[in-house]
Design a protein around this motif. Structure first.
Motif, mmCIF file in Angstrom:
data_model
loop_
_atom_site.group_PDB
_atom_site.id
_atom_site.type_symbol
_atom_site.label_atom_id
_atom_site.label_comp_id
_atom_site.label_asym_id
_atom_site.label_seq_id
_atom_site.Cartn_x
_atom_site.Cartn_y
_atom_site.Cartn_z
ATOM 1 N N GLY A 74 0.811 -1.211 0.000
ATOM 2 C CA GLY A 74 0.000 0.000 0.000
ATOM 3 C C GLY A 74 0.844 1.261 0.000
ATOM 4 N N ARG A 75 1.904 1.268 0.771
ATOM 5 C CA ARG A 75 2.795 2.433 0.817
ATOM 6 C C ARG A 75 3.507 2.614 -0.523
ATOM 7 N N GLU A 76 3.938 1.498 -1.104
ATOM 8 C CA GLU A 76 4.636 1.575 -2.383
ATOM 9 C C GLU A 76 3.702 2.153 -3.456
ATOM 10 N N PHE A 77 2.462 1.666 -3.473
ATOM 11 C CA PHE A 77 1.477 2.164 -4.439
ATOM 12 C C PHE A 77 1.199 3.649 -4.212
ATOM 13 N N VAL A 98 10.034 13.446 -11.110
ATOM 14 C CA VAL A 98 10.570 12.106 -10.865
ATOM 15 C C VAL A 98 9.805 11.107 -11.738
ATOM 16 N N PRO A 99 10.469 10.392 -12.645
ATOM 17 C CA PRO A 99 9.756 9.461 -13.518
ATOM 18 C C PRO A 99 9.341 8.193 -12.776
ATOM 19 N N VAL A 100 8.055 7.877 -12.820
ATOM 20 C CA VAL A 100 7.520 6.683 -12.162
ATOM 21 C C VAL A 100 6.513 6.013 -13.092
ATOM 22 N N PRO A 101 6.267 4.706 -12.908
ATOM 23 C CA PRO A 101 5.241 4.041 -13.711
ATOM 24 C C PRO A 101 3.845 4.571 -13.365
ATOM 25 N N GLU A 102 2.918 4.394 -14.278
ATOM 26 C CA GLU A 102 1.526 4.761 -14.015
ATOM 27 C C GLU A 102 0.869 3.652 -13.197
ATOM 28 N N THR A 103 0.369 3.992 -12.027
ATOM 29 C CA THR A 103 -0.289 2.994 -11.184
ATOM 30 C C THR A 103 -1.713 2.736 -11.671
ATOM 31 N N ILE A 104 -2.174 1.477 -11.485
ATOM 32 C CA ILE A 104 -3.492 1.064 -11.965
ATOM 33 C C ILE A 104 -4.430 0.714 -10.814
ATOM 34 N N ARG A 105 -3.998 -0.199 -9.938
ATOM 35 C CA ARG A 105 -4.906 -0.661 -8.886
ATOM 36 C C ARG A 105 -4.110 -1.278 -7.743
ATOM 37 N N PHE A 106 -4.579 -1.030 -6.509
ATOM 38 C CA PHE A 106 -4.025 -1.672 -5.315
ATOM 39 C C PHE A 106 -5.075 -2.604 -4.732
ATOM 40 N N CYS A 107 -4.664 -3.805 -4.346
ATOM 41 C CA CYS A 107 -5.577 -4.780 -3.738
ATOM 42 C C CYS A 107 -5.029 -5.202 -2.383
ATOM 43 N N SER A 108 -5.788 -4.915 -1.327
ATOM 44 C CA SER A 108 -5.373 -5.296 0.031
ATOM 45 C C SER A 108 -5.950 -6.634 0.468
ATOM 46 N N ASP A 109 -6.747 -7.255 -0.382
ATOM 47 C CA ASP A 109 -7.452 -8.506 -0.056
ATOM 48 C C ASP A 109 -6.524 -9.701 -0.278
ATOM 49 N N SER A 146 -7.098 -12.718 -0.079
ATOM 50 C CA SER A 146 -7.736 -13.908 -0.637
ATOM 51 C C SER A 146 -7.554 -14.027 -2.154
ATOM 52 N N VAL A 147 -7.145 -12.934 -2.816
ATOM 53 C CA VAL A 147 -7.036 -12.982 -4.282
ATOM 54 C C VAL A 147 -5.823 -13.801 -4.704
ATOM 55 N N ILE A 148 -4.629 -13.425 -4.241
ATOM 56 C CA ILE A 148 -3.429 -14.198 -4.606
ATOM 57 C C ILE A 148 -2.632 -14.640 -3.378
ATOM 58 N N GLY A 149 -3.193 -14.399 -2.194
ATOM 59 C CA GLY A 149 -2.508 -14.810 -0.973
ATOM 60 C C GLY A 149 -1.726 -13.719 -0.282
ATOM 61 N N ALA A 150 -1.730 -12.502 -0.835
ATOM 62 C CA ALA A 150 -1.007 -11.370 -0.255
ATOM 63 C C ALA A 150 -1.511 -10.097 -0.915
ATOM 64 N N PRO A 151 -1.330 -8.934 -0.269
ATOM 65 C CA PRO A 151 -1.651 -7.677 -0.946
ATOM 66 C C PRO A 151 -0.769 -7.506 -2.186
ATOM 67 N N PHE A 152 -1.273 -6.772 -3.181
ATOM 68 C CA PHE A 152 -0.493 -6.533 -4.393
ATOM 69 C C PHE A 152 -0.984 -5.259 -5.056
ATOM 70 N N TYR A 153 -0.207 -4.789 -6.008
ATOM 71 C CA TYR A 153 -0.691 -3.689 -6.835
ATOM 72 C C TYR A 153 -0.249 -3.895 -8.267
ATOM 73 N N LEU A 154 -0.960 -3.199 -9.154
ATOM 74 C CA LEU A 154 -0.685 -3.262 -10.587
ATOM 75 C C LEU A 154 -0.289 -1.884 -11.090
ATOM 76 N N MET A 155 0.663 -1.851 -11.992
ATOM 77 C CA MET A 155 1.065 -0.609 -12.647
ATOM 78 C C MET A 155 1.295 -0.901 -14.122
ATOM 79 N N ARG A 156 1.247 0.136 -14.929
ATOM 80 C CA ARG A 156 1.471 -0.053 -16.352
ATOM 81 C C ARG A 156 2.952 -0.338 -16.614
ATOM 82 N N ARG A 157 3.206 -1.257 -17.518
ATOM 83 C CA ARG A 157 4.583 -1.634 -17.839
ATOM 84 C C ARG A 157 5.283 -0.508 -18.598
#
Length: 342
Positions: free
Chosen positions: A63-66, A77-88, A90-101
């Motif tokens: 969450g902090r990274e996102f 400061v150049p950074v990737p475009e963030t898409i979505r953060f998931c704190s649940d 149950s989806v993959i077994g841990a929180p995660f986030y998605l950003m554009r490649r």
């Protein structure tokens, strides 16, 4: 990749969560949080999640990274475009986030950096320092990060925090690391100014650059970002650059720094510091102490990675070599403290 997906990523569950077909592969090179190239509904994305086991408190906070990447989007400061953060979980077994490649290269080895030539390597190293100075010039309140950390007492808490991480990652006696910890705690310098956004692990191979080295396209791996003393970023970078990337590289340097530093034909650390100051960076007076802190942090990180390896909780190859890193790093850190202690 198995039918279910690469280790640590349940593709069926992720596809259901996103509502589109998903394929993925692990991006090699990461030694802490896991990073995957995900194609979701035809979109090229990157997913970040914590390691599979031995997750230390505060060290793998998605969450902090996102949040920090999203906040820095409108800055220089150049950074990737963030898409979505998931704190649940149950989806993959841990929180995660998605950003554009982001298209480009991560320079990790001399097979990538040698073809750049001396002039382009020099330009790339200086662009790296310009970007770090730009990060430290960001005013946290203006980008919604005023409460992202506690700058007061930050350096003292860093020593305490990494001491705690060491205790949680200790799988063998480490008397020299303990000595460095104690000497750091006894010689904490005054801050060089008000707290800034600090990356926490700033180095060349945490950047995406144009394949020809002509520009920096994104700064990656913000898992340890906070508000604090900017010299912690510079001290750690100099540890990577001159200690692990220097002509007499310490221990298992090639594990993480084969293409980084003077040993690979880049400018010296002293030249990089001069560029940082010229680009508007902070006063670098107490830098020796921060280099020693950088050595301590890397020794602790190496021990944590090695500990996960001994427990069978790593994905990839080469982790056994982290066993050799704490000793040389600690020796350099103790030497860096000598002029500080007078």
């Amino acid at each position: 990749m198995t039918e279910e997906g690469p280790a640590g990523l349940d593709l069926h569950s992720l596809s259901g969560y996103l509502g589109v077909p998903v394929s993925a592969m692990l991006i090699p090179g990461g030694r802490s949080n896991l990073t995957y190239h995900v194609v979701a509904g035809g979109e090229d994305l990157v997913l970040r999640r914590p390691p599979l086991g031995h997750v230390l408190a505060t060290a793998h906070d998605m969450g902090r990274e996102f949040r920090v990447i999203s906040a820095l989007a409108p800055t220089p400061v150049p950074v990737p475009e963030t898409i979505r953060f998931c704190s649940d979980d149950s989806v993959i077994g841990a929180p995660f986030y998605l950003m554009r490649r982001v298209d480009g290269a991560v320079m990790r080895s001399t097979t990538q950096t040698d073809p750049l030539g001396a002039d382009r390597r020099r330009e790339l190293a200086f662009a790296m320092m310009d970007t770090l100075a730009a990060l430290h010039a960001v005013k946290p309140d203006e980008v919604g990060l005023g409460d992202f950390g506690r700058p007061d007492g930050f350096v003292a808490r860093q020593v305490k925090r990494w001491s705690g991480q060491l205790d949680k990652s200790r799988s063998r006696p480490l008397p020299e690391v303990d000595e460095l910890r104690d000497r750091l705690a006894a010689t904490i310098p005054a801050p060089v100014g008000p707290g800034t956004v600090v990356h926490g692990d700033y180095r060349l191979d945490n950047l995406i650059v144009a394949p020809d080295g002509s520009e920096i396209r994104a700064v990656l791996d913000w898992e340890m970002a906070t508000l604090g003393d900017p010299l912690t970023d510079l001290g750690l970078l100099m540890t990577y650059w001159d200690v692990l990337g220097g002509p007499e590289a310490a221990g298992a340097a090639g594990v993480v720094t084969d293409g980084i530093g003077p040993r690979a034909g880049f400018p010296t650390g002293a030249e990089l510091i001069d560029r940082y100051v010229a680009s508007g960076g902070v006063d670098v007076g107490p830098l020796d102490w921060h280099v020693a802190l950088g050595c301590f942090k890397l020794a602790v990180i190496a021990e944590g990675i090695y500990y996960r390896y001994t427990l069978g909780q790593t994905v990839g190859e080469g982790f056994e070599r982290f066993a050799d890193m704490a000793g040389p790093l600690t020796a350099h850190g103790l030497a860096a403290l000598a002029p500080v202690e007078g």
